[in-house]
Design a protein around this motif. Sequence first.
Motif, PDB file in Angstrom:
ATOM      1  N   GLY A  81     -10.536  -0.244   5.720  1.00 55.66           N
ATOM      2  CA  GLY A  81     -10.011   1.041   5.313  1.00 55.66           C
ATOM      3  C   GLY A  81      -8.549   1.140   5.035  1.00 55.66           C
ATOM      4  O   GLY A  81      -8.039   1.781   4.042  1.00 55.66           O
ATOM      5  N   MET A  82      -7.892   0.684   5.958  1.00 55.20           N
ATOM      6  CA  MET A  82      -6.310   0.677   5.986  1.00 55.20           C
ATOM      7  C   MET A  82      -5.755  -0.300   4.636  1.00 55.20           C
ATOM      8  O   MET A  82      -4.792   0.193   3.954  1.00 55.20           O
ATOM      9  CB  MET A  82      -5.536   0.063   7.234  1.00 55.20           C
ATOM     10  N   GLU A  83      -6.575  -1.491   4.444  1.00 57.32           N
ATOM     11  CA  GLU A  83      -6.003  -2.226   3.384  1.00 57.32           C
ATOM     12  C   GLU A  83      -6.367  -1.553   2.186  1.00 57.32           C
ATOM     13  O   GLU A  83      -5.508  -1.507   1.165  1.00 57.32           O
ATOM     14  CB  GLU A  83      -6.839  -3.658   3.438  1.00 57.32           C
ATOM     15  N   ILE A  84      -7.569  -0.817   1.953  1.00 59.53           N
ATOM     16  CA  ILE A  84      -7.571   0.107   0.554  1.00 59.53           C
ATOM     17  C   ILE A  84      -6.610   0.915   0.614  1.00 59.53           C
ATOM     18  O   ILE A  84      -6.048   1.165  -0.607  1.00 59.53           O
ATOM     19  CB  ILE A  84      -9.112   0.676   0.642  1.00 59.53           C
ATOM     20  N   LYS A  85      -6.192   1.670   1.528  1.00 56.40           N
ATOM     21  CA  LYS A  85      -5.300   3.001   1.373  1.00 56.40           C
ATOM     22  C   LYS A  85      -3.979   2.296   0.811  1.00 56.40           C
ATOM     23  O   LYS A  85      -3.139   2.964   0.173  1.00 56.40           O
ATOM     24  CB  LYS A  85      -5.251   3.514   2.819  1.00 56.40           C
ATOM     25  N   LEU A 134      -4.044   1.474  -2.747  1.00 55.39           N
ATOM     26  CA  LEU A 134      -4.150   2.682  -3.450  1.00 55.39           C
ATOM     27  C   LEU A 134      -2.684   3.402  -3.479  1.00 55.39           C
ATOM     28  O   LEU A 134      -2.259   4.136  -4.548  1.00 55.39           O
ATOM     29  CB  LEU A 134      -5.420   3.564  -3.201  1.00 55.39           C
ATOM     30  N   SER A 135      -2.019   3.178  -2.421  1.00 55.35           N
ATOM     31  CA  SER A 135      -0.732   4.380  -1.978  1.00 55.35           C
ATOM     32  C   SER A 135       0.642   3.461  -2.558  1.00 55.35           C
ATOM     33  O   SER A 135       1.289   4.064  -3.089  1.00 55.35           O
ATOM     34  CB  SER A 135      -0.722   4.814  -0.598  1.00 55.35           C
ATOM     35  N   ALA A 136       0.650   2.201  -2.434  1.00 57.64           N
ATOM     36  CA  ALA A 136       1.675   1.384  -2.555  1.00 57.64           C
ATOM     37  C   ALA A 136       1.547   0.094  -3.082  1.00 57.64           C
ATOM     38  O   ALA A 136       2.550  -0.779  -3.209  1.00 57.64           O
ATOM     39  CB  ALA A 136       2.618   1.355  -1.112  1.00 57.64           C
ATOM     40  N   GLY A 137       0.467  -0.384  -3.330  1.00 56.30           N
ATOM     41  CA  GLY A 137      -0.093  -2.010  -3.855  1.00 56.30           C
ATOM     42  C   GLY A 137      -0.314  -1.887  -5.166  1.00 56.30           C
ATOM     43  O   GLY A 137       0.023  -1.427  -5.860  1.00 56.30           O
ATOM     44  N   GLU A 138      -1.379  -2.907  -5.396  1.00 52.50           N
ATOM     45  CA  GLU A 138      -1.774  -3.289  -6.675  1.00 52.50           C
ATOM     46  C   GLU A 138      -2.568  -2.165  -7.517  1.00 52.50           C
ATOM     47  O   GLU A 138      -2.634  -2.248  -8.502  1.00 52.50           O
ATOM     48  CB  GLU A 138      -2.398  -4.564  -6.575  1.00 52.50           C
TER      49      GLU A 138
END
Length: 444
Positions: free
Chosen positions: A91-95, A98-102
């Motif tokens: 969940g943290m990796e997804i967020k 979505l917020s600052a990644g690819e």
Amino acid sequence: MEPRPPPPVPALFKVALAPLQAFFRLEASSGILLALCAVVAMVWANSPWASSYTGLFDAPLALEVSGFRGAFTFRELINDGLMTLFFFLVGMEIKRELSAGELRTPARAVLPLIAALGGMVVPAGLYLIFNAGTPAASGWAIPMATDIAFSIGCLTLVRSRVSNGLVVFLTALAIFDDIGGIIVIALFYGTGLHVEWLLVAGGMVVAMAVCNRFYVRNGMIYVVLGAALWYAMHHGGIHATLAGVVLGMFIPARSVRRGREVLTELSAYIHRLVEEPEDEAVRGAQILHIEEQLEDIEPPLNRFVHLWHGWVAYGIVPAFALANSGISLEGMSLADLTKPLPLGIIVGLFVGKQVGIFLFTWVAVKLKVSPMPGQARTAQLHGVAVVGGIGFTVALFVATLAFPGQAELLAEAKLGILLGSLLSAVVGYLLLRFGPAPKAVPAV
């Protein structure tokens, strides 16, 4: 008095520790450890000590807190308890993506999203061709998963033959794959909904949203809310491990203050400390102040990911593989691989995944929806699509949900997952290792 320096580390200890340190610095180390645990489980379950394997993971355990008593096995503790932390990290990796990644813009996210849809729909359809109308039909979601640790680990072994754009593409694809798997688990693998407990779960989600809104950084508050949500979802009919995903999505992802502002203040503060006389009595408070200021730069999301990544990658997920990969081959023959259930999973992972990912991506590129990731060659895209058929951790997890109390079907499903994933890994590696080299990207 000057403090004594710490004693030197013995040379023999350094020599013994060096290979271990090198292993954990290796990008593929978590995937290698995962594979090793799967092999150990298979060997253990088919050895003269097979009864100890069953006895360990089927051992009954009990937990009692304030009059509430729960009974479970060691395997259930891993699958339903510790795997919540795996999903918390997911969940943290997804967020973060979505917020600052690819995945932070539609333009970046659209191609891996399309590829992930192909990689989920086609394998599920192929599985149902073999198993529709049978007791095994409920396992249709098993070949939909792509294992991030295994697949990225496989690409790491051929890093010079794969562009960075393709690595990012596969990572983003696997994240969308995880999102799809989470939705499927929530919708199709519950145990019957109970509204009153779902209302309690909704209250916990509101509390998490409030914590996120007011930038709560205290980890214990999230532990309490996450445990309460797990309990409510468990009784509400939604698989409780998904509480980890929900909690991970509510961890604050942005820093309180700008890094330059904090560093400027700290620079002035440290300059004043240097000018002041030494005072060991207040040194601890000064260091604490510096640490608190630096925490304003690092978002809680990044801090929690760093904190939990090692425990999940090198502890929880390998323990899950060890507990769930031990399939007894006693009484089995090669003919068992032609049964609809394992064959459907093998075909779904090895054929369905590569066809779905490659075909959907190729069509999207041809229609100019998005450019080819990393300016890769078509052959390299195909090799990465084959690697995407490594579905291990989540696939095993879905299998345990699809066939509860059906040991024979579960064993067949695990066999299909292991063989389908192995086939995808080996063939994908060979295609990338001996295929055409990446195109030279001109310098800008």
